[in-house]
Design an enzyme around this catalytic site. Structure first.
Site, PDB file in Angstrom:
ATOM      1  N   HIS A 302      50.734  39.425  47.019  1.00 45.28           N
ATOM      2  CA  HIS A 302      50.323  39.267  45.623  1.00 45.28           C
ATOM      3  C   HIS A 302      51.265  40.045  44.718  1.00 45.28           C
ATOM      4  O   HIS A 302      51.537  41.215  44.997  1.00 45.28           O
ATOM      5  CB  HIS A 302      48.947  39.897  45.396  1.00 45.28           C
ATOM      6  CG  HIS A 302      47.815  39.151  46.011  1.00 45.28           C
ATOM      7  ND1 HIS A 302      47.102  38.187  45.341  1.00 45.28           N
ATOM      8  CD2 HIS A 302      47.258  39.238  47.236  1.00 45.28           C
ATOM      9  CE1 HIS A 302      46.156  37.720  46.131  1.00 45.28           C
ATOM     10  NE2 HIS A 302      46.227  38.335  47.289  1.00 45.28           N
ATOM     11  N   HIS A 346      40.813  47.861  46.643  1.00 47.01           N
ATOM     12  CA  HIS A 346      41.657  48.770  45.871  1.00 47.01           C
ATOM     13  C   HIS A 346      40.831  49.774  45.061  1.00 47.01           C
ATOM     14  O   HIS A 346      39.638  49.587  44.832  1.00 47.01           O
ATOM     15  CB  HIS A 346      42.606  48.001  44.943  1.00 47.01           C
ATOM     16  CG  HIS A 346      41.933  47.100  43.953  1.00 47.01           C
ATOM     17  ND1 HIS A 346      41.377  45.887  44.281  1.00 47.01           N
ATOM     18  CD2 HIS A 346      41.746  47.231  42.614  1.00 47.01           C
ATOM     19  CE1 HIS A 346      40.873  45.306  43.206  1.00 47.01           C
ATOM     20  NE2 HIS A 346      41.082  46.101  42.181  1.00 47.01           N
ATOM     21  N   GLU A 352      38.306  48.993  34.742  1.00 50.18           N
ATOM     22  CA  GLU A 352      38.370  47.538  34.657  1.00 50.18           C
ATOM     23  C   GLU A 352      37.032  46.991  34.180  1.00 50.18           C
ATOM     24  O   GLU A 352      36.012  47.148  34.857  1.00 50.18           O
ATOM     25  CB  GLU A 352      38.669  46.924  36.032  1.00 50.18           C
ATOM     26  CG  GLU A 352      39.943  47.414  36.671  1.00 50.18           C
ATOM     27  CD  GLU A 352      40.153  46.769  38.046  1.00 50.18           C
ATOM     28  OE1 GLU A 352      39.587  45.699  38.296  1.00 50.18           O
ATOM     29  OE2 GLU A 352      40.860  47.371  38.860  1.00 50.18           O
ATOM     30  N   HIS A 388      36.700  48.872  44.965  1.00 49.77           N
ATOM     31  CA  HIS A 388      36.116  47.535  44.914  1.00 49.77           C
ATOM     32  C   HIS A 388      36.989  46.547  45.656  1.00 49.77           C
ATOM     33  O   HIS A 388      38.149  46.819  45.972  1.00 49.77           O
ATOM     34  CB  HIS A 388      35.812  47.091  43.480  1.00 49.77           C
ATOM     35  CG  HIS A 388      36.967  47.196  42.520  1.00 49.77           C
ATOM     36  ND1 HIS A 388      37.461  48.400  42.066  1.00 49.77           N
ATOM     37  CD2 HIS A 388      37.709  46.243  41.927  1.00 49.77           C
ATOM     38  CE1 HIS A 388      38.444  48.183  41.213  1.00 49.77           C
ATOM     39  NE2 HIS A 388      38.627  46.879  41.127  1.00 49.77           N
TER      40      HIS A 388
HETATM   41 FE   LIG Z   1      40.241  45.701  40.358  1.00 44.77          FE
END
Ligand SMILES: [Fe+2]
Length: 453
Positions: A302, A346, A352, A388
């Site tokens: 990614h 991560h 976030e 998460h």
């Molecule tokens: Fe995240």
């Protein structure tokens, strides 16, 4: 693709281009040529300037606009403070290391765009021009007639989840529909009406600096949000010209402002929409999220999710940090080989806040698609260093499934992310709303939908 198929047709014309020097005349010849502040501007208009940055800010970030209007803005009564409409729980902010998830936010009937606003989370202080806040709005009414609002505190990034906003600003009109966003800079007055019924969404109020397009680095000179796709209103004028003189009929208007977090009110005896022409770099704009040119991996792994950034507000605290990054995860193809395709587990230095934009006009079908994952009016907040990632089932599927080219993200349903370097204090009101969802402190399941990111 690439342009959103809106069910609500456009009704206004726009200038196009992010960050450029724009000029617009509702009355031909109302912008003076050459001089910014002639002794007597055309049509006996008055010159007024609105500054979004210091005069000596570098050219690339210098935001100033000249206005030519009938009545200078200073012609108004004293501002008086309004009683706070916030509950005490809304004014208390809590820092928590727990992940938070909302299935929905409570709404109150018979509110307008301004009166329905509730603070979800905040960091910083508008009086010090530091930080930002996240708010919701849930409007069933247009703002009252002859009433305008401006924030003295921050730029409003408005993210409609559902419903259409018709925003009449001093500099012109914006129609902001589902799958579009807009930014109203601080100080610009506007009135919001609802041409198609109820409207819900989020606001990021940026106390610190202004939004800009992210640098592209090795990507080159285009892709992500392209500058040409941002739309800027054209001047509108509610007065008339008679014998070469611009004028407006006397009428009472109410001006509301948010100043250091509190609402204030004054009145004036003329319309605020009396600008016959303007030119400069400080103006509202909107953007169709369907025009975002998505990039991604074409072989393995990614890229960092920063490639999904639409707008950023750098903090300048250290290189690469942002008070706020606004990112979206549009429909796109995943083709990577030998790659764990969902987001890897991560922990992030940034906070976030993720929510949903509904593009489908059929809300019911979107509700049904939501399943156990992200709900249409739901959101999550993962604070700094909160771990998460995928739930166990999605995780195992991602490790074992046959990898083929696959288009991801469901139609009519786009997840957005507001990411900040700051720890966000969550309002008591929002904590209570998360608690009612019965999942405070847990994000299990909330991230199922992220398997489609
Ligand atoms: Fe995240």
């Amino acid at each position: 693709m690439p342009v959103t198929k809106f069910s609500v047709p456009e009704k206004y014309k726009y200038l196009e281009g992010f960050g450029g020097y724009h000029q617009s005349e509702a009355i031909p010849g109302a912008n003076p040529i050459g001089a910014n502040s002639p002794q007597l501007p055309p049509f006996f208009l008055s010159t007024e300037r609105i500054s979004g940055t210091s005069f000596t800010a570098p050219r690339a970030s210098n935001l100033q606009t000249w206005l030519y209007r009938v009545h200078p803005s200073l012609s108004h009564s004293d501002f008086t403070p309004l009683p706070s409409s916030r509950s005490s729980s809304e004014e208390q902010f809590h820092l928590t290391p727990n992940a938070l998830r909302w299935n929905d936010f409570p709404t109150t009937p018979n509110q307008d765009f301004l009166s329905s606003q509730k603070v979800i989370a905040q960091s910083g202080d508008p009086s010090k021009k530091e930080g930002l806040a996240y708010l919701t709005y849930s409007a069933s009414n247009s703002m009252p007639p002859n009433t305008v609002f401006f924030s003295s505190d921050g730029d409003y990034l408005i993210i409609p989840q559902a419903g259409t906003l018709d925003i009449h600003t001093e500099l012109g009109n914006l129609l902001v529909r589902q799958n579009e966003i807009c930014v109203i800079p601080r100080g610009i007055k506007y009135r919001v009406t609802l041409p198609n019924g109820n409207a819900r969404g989020y606001i990021c109020e940026l106390y610190q600096g202004h939004f800009q397009l992210p640098e592209l680095g090795p990507i080159g000179s285009c892709s992500l949000a392209n500058a040409r796709d941002f739309q800027v209103p054209i001047a509108t004028f509610e007065g008339r010209i008679s014998n070469g003189v611009a004028s407006c009929s006397p009428e009472r208007w109410t001006i509301l402002t948010k100043f250091a977090g509190s609402l204030w009110e004054c009145t004036q005896e003329h319309t605020p929409f009396d600008i016959a022409a303007w030119h400069g770099t400080y103006y509202p704009y909107k953007y169709d999220l369907g025009r975002f040119s998505v990039l991604g991996s074409v072989l393995f792994d990614h890229p960092d999710p920063s490639i999904f950034t639409v707008l950023t507000a750098p903090s300048h605290r250290e290189p690469g940090t942002a008070v706020c990054d606004f990112a979206i995860f549009p429909p796109r193809w995943l083709v990577m080989e030998d790659t764990y395709r969902p987001p890897y587990f991560h922990r992030n230095a940034m906070s976030e806040f993720a929510g949903v934009v509904i593009n489908s006009q059929d809300e019911e079908s979107v509700w049904n698609q939501g399943g156990e994952g992200f709900r249409p009016f739901g959101a999550t907040l993962n604070g700094a260093m909160v771990p998460h990632g995928m739930d166990k089932r999605t995780h195992e599927e991602a490790r074992r499934s046959e990898l083929r080219p696959e288009k991801v993200a469901m139609e009519g349903f786009m997840i957005f992310l507001l990411e900040s370097e700051r720890m966000m204090g969550v309002s008591g009101w929002a904590l209570e709303a998360a608690g009612k969802a019965g999942i405070k402190g847990s994000i299990t399941g909330a991230l199922k939908e992220k398997s489609k990111l």
